[in-house]
Design a protein around this motif. Structure first.
Motif, PDB file in Angstrom:
ATOM      1  N   SER A 120      57.758 -47.359 -26.193  1.00  0.00           N
ATOM      2  CA  SER A 120      57.623 -46.559 -24.973  1.00  0.00           C
ATOM      3  C   SER A 120      57.061 -47.366 -23.811  1.00  0.00           C
ATOM      4  O   SER A 120      57.087 -46.906 -22.666  1.00  0.00           O
TER       5      SER A 120
ATOM      6  N   VAL B  53      49.496 -40.692 -24.882  1.00  0.00           N
ATOM      7  CA  VAL B  53      49.725 -41.865 -24.035  1.00  0.00           C
ATOM      8  C   VAL B  53      50.325 -41.536 -22.677  1.00  0.00           C
ATOM      9  O   VAL B  53      50.258 -42.358 -21.764  1.00  0.00           O
ATOM     10  N   SER B  54      50.925 -40.358 -22.519  1.00  0.00           N
ATOM     11  CA  SER B  54      51.535 -40.019 -21.237  1.00  0.00           C
ATOM     12  C   SER B  54      50.475 -39.653 -20.208  1.00  0.00           C
ATOM     13  O   SER B  54      49.560 -38.880 -20.495  1.00  0.00           O
ATOM     14  N   LYS B  55      50.612 -40.189 -19.010  1.00  0.00           N
ATOM     15  CA  LYS B  55      49.688 -39.824 -17.932  1.00  0.00           C
ATOM     16  C   LYS B  55      49.979 -38.425 -17.399  1.00  0.00           C
ATOM     17  O   LYS B  55      49.128 -37.814 -16.768  1.00  0.00           O
TER      18      LYS B  55
ATOM     19  N   LYS C  71      49.239 -35.907 -21.086  1.00  0.00           N
ATOM     20  CA  LYS C  71      48.135 -36.224 -21.986  1.00  0.00           C
ATOM     21  C   LYS C  71      47.129 -35.085 -22.005  1.00  0.00           C
ATOM     22  O   LYS C  71      46.735 -34.561 -20.973  1.00  0.00           O
TER      23      LYS C  71
ATOM     24  N   GLU D 281      53.532 -45.676 -12.074  1.00  0.00           N
ATOM     25  CA  GLU D 281      52.942 -47.006 -12.256  1.00  0.00           C
ATOM     26  C   GLU D 281      53.600 -48.023 -11.329  1.00  0.00           C
ATOM     27  O   GLU D 281      52.920 -48.876 -10.747  1.00  0.00           O
TER      28      GLU D 281
ATOM     29  N   HIS E  73      59.696 -38.440 -19.713  1.00  0.00           N
ATOM     30  CA  HIS E  73      58.459 -38.827 -19.026  1.00  0.00           C
ATOM     31  C   HIS E  73      58.665 -40.067 -18.163  1.00  0.00           C
ATOM     32  O   HIS E  73      57.757 -40.891 -18.017  1.00  0.00           O
TER      33      HIS E  73
ATOM     34  N   ASN F 179      60.787 -41.644 -23.081  1.00  0.00           N
ATOM     35  CA  ASN F 179      61.006 -42.376 -21.830  1.00  0.00           C
ATOM     36  C   ASN F 179      61.950 -41.625 -20.897  1.00  0.00           C
ATOM     37  O   ASN F 179      61.883 -41.779 -19.678  1.00  0.00           O
TER      38      ASN F 179
ATOM     39  N   ASP G  68      56.039 -41.111 -15.499  1.00  0.00           N
ATOM     40  CA  ASP G  68      54.888 -41.979 -15.778  1.00  0.00           C
ATOM     41  C   ASP G  68      55.123 -43.393 -15.258  1.00  0.00           C
ATOM     42  O   ASP G  68      54.281 -43.965 -14.556  1.00  0.00           O
ATOM     43  N   LEU G  69      56.276 -43.976 -15.599  1.00  0.00           N
ATOM     44  CA  LEU G  69      56.578 -45.349 -15.198  1.00  0.00           C
ATOM     45  C   LEU G  69      56.844 -45.441 -13.700  1.00  0.00           C
ATOM     46  O   LEU G  69      56.507 -46.439 -13.064  1.00  0.00           O
TER      47      LEU G  69
ATOM     48  N   ARG H 293      53.908 -48.160 -23.418  1.00  0.00           N
ATOM     49  CA  ARG H 293      52.557 -47.699 -23.038  1.00  0.00           C
ATOM     50  C   ARG H 293      51.465 -48.420 -23.799  1.00  0.00           C
ATOM     51  O   ARG H 293      50.360 -47.930 -23.937  1.00  0.00           O
ATOM     52  N   CYS H 294      51.756 -49.579 -24.331  1.00  0.00           N
ATOM     53  CA  CYS H 294      50.737 -50.351 -25.040  1.00  0.00           C
ATOM     54  C   CYS H 294      49.958 -51.207 -24.043  1.00  0.00           C
ATOM     55  O   CYS H 294      50.540 -52.025 -23.331  1.00  0.00           O
TER      56      CYS H 294
END
Length: 512
Positions: free
Chosen positions: A318, A394-396, A399, A478, A471, A468, A474-475, A320-321
Motif C-alpha cells: 500500500s 494506516v489510512s490518514k 484511521k 501527501e 483511499h 489504494n 491519502d496519497l 504506507r510503510c
C-alpha cells in the motif's frame, strides 16, 4: 484637515482587556482508603461473577460474562485505584517501578494484594451461599502440574503485558480502549485454558476458590500463585524491551521492539487457536478474535500489530510503510515474515505440548476433499481482514484510534463463525504453516499449508490494490503537502504565500 491645537494631547488608543489564562485543572489523587476499597470491591465483583458462571455451568457465555464485568469495573474504577483487581497486575506494576518505569511502590503493592485476596475470599463465601455448592481448583481431567504451568503463566503474561501497554506506556496513553483491551483478555484465555487450568490468571481468584473449596482439598492455589507471579514478572521484563522510551534506555520504534511485538502477537494468536480447537471450545471464534484485538491494542503503535504475513505484505504494497528507503522497507518486511512464521511454529508446538502431543489437521471441513471452496472462503475473509487493517490503522482518512483493535478482532470472529466449518478460518499464512508443522506430514498438512498460504498471500495483494483505489486521497494529500513544502523551501514564506491562493485561503501559512 485642521492641524491639532498646540498643547492638546492626543488620546492613546484603549488597551485591550487582559485575557485571563484558564486555570488548569489540578489532578487530585484519590485517598488511599478510596483506592483500597475500590480494589476490594472490584476484585469481589470479579471473583463473584466468575464463581456464579462456573456454578451455573455457563459454558458458552461464561468467558464473555466475566470479561464484560471486568471491562465495566475497569472503566468505573480505573481513575480511582488503577483498577488492578489482581495481585499479578499489582506485582507487575511494582516490578516496572523498580526497573525505573511508571508503576507503584512496594507499600501500595502489598496493600493492594492484601485487599484483593480479601475481596476474592469473601466472594468465594458468597457464591457458595448463593448456590449452596462450590467447585475445586486444580488441573482438569488428564492434565497435570506442567500443563497448568504453561497455560497460567502464558495467559497471565498476556494479561499483564496488555495492562502495562494500555495503562502505563507513555506513547499509548491516554486512550479510550484500555478497559476493553484488558477485560477481553479473559475471552482470549478463558475459553482456551478453561479445560486445562480453569483460566484464573489471578492469584486472588485462585486463593479465593481454594479457600471456598477447602474441604475438597487445599494447596493448588500456591502453584497457581507461583505461575501467575512468574507471568507478571516476565511481562514487566518484556514491557521494558518493547517500550524502552519509558525506561530512559532507548528510543521509540526500535527494530528489536517491533520484532518482539510481532513475535508475541503471532505466538499468542496461534496458541489461542490451538487450545480452542483441541479443547473443543464452544466460542473459539470469539476467543481468537479477542486475542487479536487485545494484542493489537497493546502494541499497534510499536509494530503495527500485523501478526500475519498477508497483512504485512498488504501494508507494504500500500506504500504506507514509514521506512526511509525501499531497501529498508523490503528488509523490514522480510524480518516480519520470518518472525511471524517462527512464532507461529513455536505457538503450535506449545499447544501441542499442553495437550500431550495433540494436533489437528489443516484442510477441508464438511466439503470433503474439495479445495475450491477453501480457496474462495479463505480468499474472501483474508481479503476482508487485510483491507480492514489497512483502513483502520494506516489510512490518514479512515484511521480509527479507538476502534481499530475491535475492528480487527471482529474480522476473525466473523470469519470463524462464517467459514470455520469449511476451512477452519486460518486467514494467515503463519497460522497455516504453524498448524501444518505441528501435525503429521503424512496426512497432507504440508500441501494444505502451501495451498492456504498462496491463497492468503494473493488476498493480501488484492486488498492492497483495493485499498489504494478507495483511499487514493491519502496519497494525493501527501503529494500536495510534499509539493507545498518544496515550494516553500525554494521560494521562501512570503513569495510562496503570495503565489498560492489555495494556501492563503486554507490558512496553512501566514503571509506575515
Amino acid at each position: 484637515a485642521m492641524p491639532p491645537a498646540r498643547g492638546r494631547l492626543e488620546k492613546a488608543p484603549p488597551e485591550p482587556p487582559a485575557v485571563e489564562e484558564p486555570l488548569k485543572p489540578v489532578e487530585v489523587e484519590s485517598s488511599l482508603h478510596a483506592q483500597l476499597f475500590a480494589e476490594f470491591l472490584g476484585t469481589f465483583l470479579f471473583s463473584f461473577c466468575l464463581g456464579c458462571n462456573v456454578l451455573s455451568k455457563n459454558v458458552v457465555w461464561g468467558g464473555v460474562s466475566v470479561a464484560s464485568l471486568l471491562t465495566a469495573s475497569i472503566y468505573s474504577l480505573g481513575s480511582i485505584s488503577g483498577a488492578h483487581f489482581n495481585p499479578a497486575v499489582s506485582i507487575g506494576f511494582g516490578i516496572v517501578q523498580v526497573m525505573g518505569g511508571k508503576g507503584i511502590g512496594l507499600r501500595k503493592m502489598l496493600m493492594y494484594c492484601a485487599v484483593q485476596v480479601a475481596g476474592s475470599a469473601l466472594a468465594g463465601l458468597c457464591y457458595c451461599l448463593a448456590f449452596w455448592n462450590t467447585f475445586d481448583l486444580g488441573p482438569g481431567p488428564g492434565f497435570g502440574f506442567w500443563h497448568i504451568a504453561l497455560c497460567e503463566t502464558l495467559y497471565t503474561f498476556m494479561l499483564i503485558f496488555v495492562v502495562l501497554n494500555v495503562r502505563s506506556a507513555s506513547n499509548n496513553t491516554p486512550n479510550h480502549f484500555y478497559g476493553l483491551a484488558i477485560g477481553f483478555v479473559y475471552v482470549a484465555g478463558a475459553y482456551g485454558a478453561a479445560r486445562v487450568s480453569g483460566g484464573c490468571f489471578n492469584p486472588a481468584v485462585a486463593i479465593g476458590i481454594d479457600l471456598a473449596s477447602a474441604y475438597l482439598g487445599f494447596g493448588w492455589s500456591f502453584a497457581y500463585l507461583m505461575f501467575e507471579v512468574a507471568g507478571a514478572a516476565f511481562a514487566a521484563l518484556v514491557f521494558s524491551i518493547v517500550r524502552p522510551e519509558d525506561f530512559d534506555n532507548g528510543v521509540k520504534g526500535s527494530r528489536v521492539a517491533q520484532l518482539v511485538c510481532e513475535f508475541l502477537g503471532t505466538f499468542m494468536l496461534v496458541l489461542t487457536i490451538g487450545l480452542n480447537v483441541l479443547g473443543k471450545s464452544p466460542a473459539a471464534a470469539y476467543s481468537v478474535g479477542a486475542c487479536l484485538m487485545c494484542m493489537a491494542y497493546a502494541v499497534c503503535d510499536v509494530s503495527g500489530a500485523h501478526f500475519n504475513p498477508s497483512v504485512t505484505l498488504a501494508v507494504f504494497l500500500s506504500g504506507r510503510c514509514p521506512e526511509k528507503t525501499p531497501q529498508r522497507t523490503k528488509a523490514k518486511m522480510c524480518m516480519y515474515f520470518g518472525v511471524q512464521i517462527v512464532a507461529a511454529v513455536l505457538g503450535a508446538f506449545t499447544y501441542s505440548t499442553v495437550y500431550g502431543g495433540g494436533s489437528f489437521r489443516l484442510g477441508p471441513g464438511f466439503v470433503g476433499e474439495a479445495w475450491s471452496p477453501i480457496a474462495l472462503a479463505e480468499f474472501a475473509f483474508t481479503f476482508l481482514l487485510c483491507y480492514v487493517v489497512l483502513c483502520v490503522t494506516v489510512s490518514k482518512t479512515t484511521k480509527n484510534p479507538s476502534m481499530f483493535g475491535l475492528s480487527m478482532g471482529a474480522c476473525i470472529t466473523v470469519a470463524g463463525n462464517a467459514i470455520g466449518s469449511i476451512t477452519g478460518a486460518s486467514l494467515n499464512p503463519a497460522v497455516s504453516l504453524g498448524i501444518a508443522a505441528c501435525h503429521r506430514a503424512s496426512e497432507g498438512s504440508l500441501f494444505a499449508a502451501l495451498y492456504y498460504s498462496l491463497v492468503e498471500i494473493l488476498a493480501g495483494v488484492c486488498a492492497a490494490h483495493a485499498f489504494n483505489t478507495t483511499h487514493a486521497l491519502d496519497l494525493q494529500e501527501e503529494e500536495t503537502i510534499g509539493a507545498s513544502q518544496q515550494r516553500l523551501t525554494d521560494e521562501g514564506p512570503r513569495e510562496f504565500a503570495a503565489r498560492s491562493s489555495i494556501t492563503r485561503a486554507a490558512g496553512l501559512i501566514d503571509p506575515t
